[in-house]
Scaffold this motif. Sequence first.
Motif, PDB file in Angstrom:
ATOM      1  N   THR A 310       0.832  -1.205   0.000  1.00  0.00           N
ATOM      2  CA  THR A 310       0.000   0.000   0.000  1.00  0.00           C
ATOM      3  C   THR A 310       0.865   1.254   0.000  1.00  0.00           C
ATOM      4  O   THR A 310       0.579   2.227  -0.706  1.00  0.00           O
ATOM      5  N   ILE A 311       1.939   1.227   0.774  1.00  0.00           N
ATOM      6  CA  ILE A 311       2.830   2.388   0.861  1.00  0.00           C
ATOM      7  C   ILE A 311       3.485   2.675  -0.479  1.00  0.00           C
ATOM      8  O   ILE A 311       3.560   3.834  -0.917  1.00  0.00           O
ATOM      9  N   ILE A 312       3.948   1.637  -1.172  1.00  0.00           N
ATOM     10  CA  ILE A 312       4.621   1.837  -2.465  1.00  0.00           C
ATOM     11  C   ILE A 312       3.668   2.460  -3.481  1.00  0.00           C
ATOM     12  O   ILE A 312       4.003   3.448  -4.153  1.00  0.00           O
ATOM     13  N   VAL A 313       2.469   1.889  -3.612  1.00  0.00           N
ATOM     14  CA  VAL A 313       1.487   2.435  -4.559  1.00  0.00           C
ATOM     15  C   VAL A 313       1.094   3.853  -4.132  1.00  0.00           C
ATOM     16  O   VAL A 313       0.953   4.756  -4.974  1.00  0.00           O
ATOM     17  N   GLY A 314       0.947   4.057  -2.820  1.00  0.00           N
ATOM     18  CA  GLY A 314       0.577   5.370  -2.315  1.00  0.00           C
ATOM     19  C   GLY A 314       1.621   6.431  -2.615  1.00  0.00           C
ATOM     20  O   GLY A 314       1.282   7.578  -2.949  1.00  0.00           O
ATOM     21  N   ILE A 315       2.885   6.082  -2.503  1.00  0.00           N
ATOM     22  CA  ILE A 315       3.963   7.039  -2.789  1.00  0.00           C
ATOM     23  C   ILE A 315       3.949   7.433  -4.264  1.00  0.00           C
ATOM     24  O   ILE A 315       4.075   8.623  -4.602  1.00  0.00           O
ATOM     25  N   VAL A 316       3.793   6.452  -5.143  1.00  0.00           N
ATOM     26  CA  VAL A 316       3.721   6.740  -6.581  1.00  0.00           C
ATOM     27  C   VAL A 316       2.539   7.667  -6.866  1.00  0.00           C
ATOM     28  O   VAL A 316       2.648   8.643  -7.623  1.00  0.00           O
ATOM     29  N   TRP A 317       1.411   7.355  -6.249  1.00  0.00           N
ATOM     30  CA  TRP A 317       0.220   8.191  -6.439  1.00  0.00           C
ATOM     31  C   TRP A 317       0.454   9.591  -5.878  1.00  0.00           C
ATOM     32  O   TRP A 317       0.108  10.592  -6.501  1.00  0.00           O
ATOM     33  N   GLY A 318       1.050   9.669  -4.688  1.00  0.00           N
ATOM     34  CA  GLY A 318       1.300  10.960  -4.060  1.00  0.00           C
ATOM     35  C   GLY A 318       2.209  11.858  -4.885  1.00  0.00           C
ATOM     36  O   GLY A 318       2.035  13.075  -4.919  1.00  0.00           O
ATOM     37  N   ILE A 319       3.180  11.251  -5.569  1.00  0.00           N
ATOM     38  CA  ILE A 319       4.106  12.023  -6.408  1.00  0.00           C
ATOM     39  C   ILE A 319       3.408  12.544  -7.659  1.00  0.00           C
ATOM     40  O   ILE A 319       3.515  13.724  -8.011  1.00  0.00           O
ATOM     41  N   THR A 320       2.680  11.658  -8.342  1.00  0.00           N
ATOM     42  CA  THR A 320       2.131  12.016  -9.658  1.00  0.00           C
ATOM     43  C   THR A 320       0.820  12.795  -9.582  1.00  0.00           C
ATOM     44  O   THR A 320       0.486  13.524 -10.516  1.00  0.00           O
ATOM     45  N   VAL A 321       0.078  12.680  -8.469  1.00  0.00           N
ATOM     46  CA  VAL A 321      -1.214  13.365  -8.392  1.00  0.00           C
ATOM     47  C   VAL A 321      -1.063  14.881  -8.303  1.00  0.00           C
ATOM     48  O   VAL A 321      -1.970  15.632  -8.676  1.00  0.00           O
ATOM     49  N   ILE A 322       0.094  15.353  -7.850  1.00  0.00           N
ATOM     50  CA  ILE A 322       0.325  16.785  -7.680  1.00  0.00           C
ATOM     51  C   ILE A 322       1.325  17.345  -8.688  1.00  0.00           C
ATOM     52  O   ILE A 322       1.425  18.561  -8.883  1.00  0.00           O
ATOM     53  N   ALA A 323       2.065  16.466  -9.379  1.00  0.00           N
ATOM     54  CA  ALA A 323       3.163  16.904 -10.239  1.00  0.00           C
ATOM     55  C   ALA A 323       2.716  17.850 -11.354  1.00  0.00           C
ATOM     56  O   ALA A 323       3.485  18.700 -11.798  1.00  0.00           O
ATOM     57  N   ASP A 324       1.458  17.712 -11.803  1.00  0.00           N
ATOM     58  CA  ASP A 324       0.990  18.518 -12.925  1.00  0.00           C
ATOM     59  C   ASP A 324       0.259  19.786 -12.494  1.00  0.00           C
ATOM     60  O   ASP A 324      -0.141  20.595 -13.327  1.00  0.00           O
ATOM     61  N   SER A 325       0.088  19.983 -11.210  1.00  0.00           N
ATOM     62  CA  SER A 325      -0.800  21.038 -10.717  1.00  0.00           C
ATOM     63  C   SER A 325      -0.439  22.428 -11.244  1.00  0.00           C
ATOM     64  O   SER A 325      -1.293  23.138 -11.780  1.00  0.00           O
ATOM     65  N   ALA A 326       0.809  22.817 -11.089  1.00  0.00           N
ATOM     66  CA  ALA A 326       1.209  24.175 -11.491  1.00  0.00           C
ATOM     67  C   ALA A 326       1.229  24.338 -13.005  1.00  0.00           C
ATOM     68  O   ALA A 326       1.109  25.464 -13.511  1.00  0.00           O
ATOM     69  N   GLN A 327       1.350  23.226 -13.737  1.00  0.00           N
ATOM     70  CA  GLN A 327       1.516  23.324 -15.186  1.00  0.00           C
ATOM     71  C   GLN A 327       0.259  23.776 -15.906  1.00  0.00           C
ATOM     72  O   GLN A 327       0.320  24.416 -16.957  1.00  0.00           O
ATOM     73  N   PHE A 328      -0.895  23.443 -15.367  1.00  0.00           N
ATOM     74  CA  PHE A 328      -2.140  23.864 -16.006  1.00  0.00           C
ATOM     75  C   PHE A 328      -2.326  25.374 -15.906  1.00  0.00           C
ATOM     76  O   PHE A 328      -2.747  26.027 -16.866  1.00  0.00           O
TER      77      PHE A 328
END
Length: 407
Positions: A310-328
């Motif tokens: 759960t932690i591994i999948v959660g970390i991947v999700w945590g990184i990518t869910v916010i990575a695009d925020s400022a770009q829009f």
Amino acid sequence: MNNKEYKWIALFIMSVSELMVMSLWFSASAIAPELATIWDISGIGTLLVTLMVQFGFVAGALISASFGLADKINPRKLFSFSATVSAMLTIMFVFLYHYFFIEMILMFLTGIMMAGIYPVAVLIVSSWFPTRRGLALGIVIAGLTFGSALPHIILNLPFIREWKALLEFSSLLSILGGVLVFLVLHDNKKYINAPKFKWDTINLIIRNKPVMLANYGYFGHMWELYAMWTWIPVFIFSSFAFYYSGSKLLFMAGIVSFLIIGVSGAIGSILGGIISDRIGRTLSTSLYMGVSGTSAVLIGLTYHALPFITIIVGIVWGITVIADSAQFSTAVTELSSDKIRGSALTFQMAIGFLITVGSIYVINILRTTIGWHWAFSILSIGPLLGIISMIRLRYKNESLLMCNGKK
């Protein structure tokens, strides 16, 4: 010290202050179970603690942008004022906790004041970074994500023995963050004018297809982001209850939630800005959303699985869910004319945060009907629609206006 040297100090000050103040955003949400017991409520009543802040932020953003407050008030002072008032409202929340409806009003007012924190921080940092702005704003958003997750760490501090102490400590951090900006940060003589929202430009925004495609990408991103941030701590707690109990369960759930939202989010924000500047807005955001949308489906399959999975999948999700925020938001500034740019940014932010209300509520329904194994899967619809929008934008001639022609 010249501006080229001082801008990195300014970025550090703003990022640390943002981290401190944003600890207020999810403080009440982190103690929702305790509040539900006090108020004798459940379901949507508990969710209102989070949702009222979201509604308040939308209202605050529209009010601030409509009146151009950051043009009329020194942004440094506006940030400090908003941080201090937010803390005072939270302290009032502690003393008036028996009165549910008064508390909801305080949450709404706190959301309004938060509109003087994040957008103003972006404005201040943008003024110091005419170049390398993508990286600078990524670092600011890293402070935001770190601060949003901070309540989960604060709850595990030895001197935080009850829910009131969490709110009081977060209020203290907010005041310190405001004081830091007010007393230590220097004013930049080249402040960028704060974008003003003009109601009569909405039709122009909607008819601007490239801008709206960037907006649709942001809307899909927001459908996923705040629902994930709101519910992943609850998911972690429920999943880990299969392996832990008592104080160890509370400790593990808090630490892992902070790791997924705060640490991973901070890494994703910074990397997202760096990568986007190199390969372009449309390609980078599509990649981020592809991975985050997949993670939204996979995370449920780890429910009651070994915690490290759960932690591994959660970390991947945590990184990518916010990575695009400022770009829009950056894309909208690049695609829109001076006439509609400010209104387009406010329109994007207001609609985006309204969408978060819906997705947060939907997860609450799904977790009690179909269960945690598939509840988060609904969030993948947002990234999917966002990818479609950004791919369509990539094949428009106007996309060359973004990221120095990198689309």
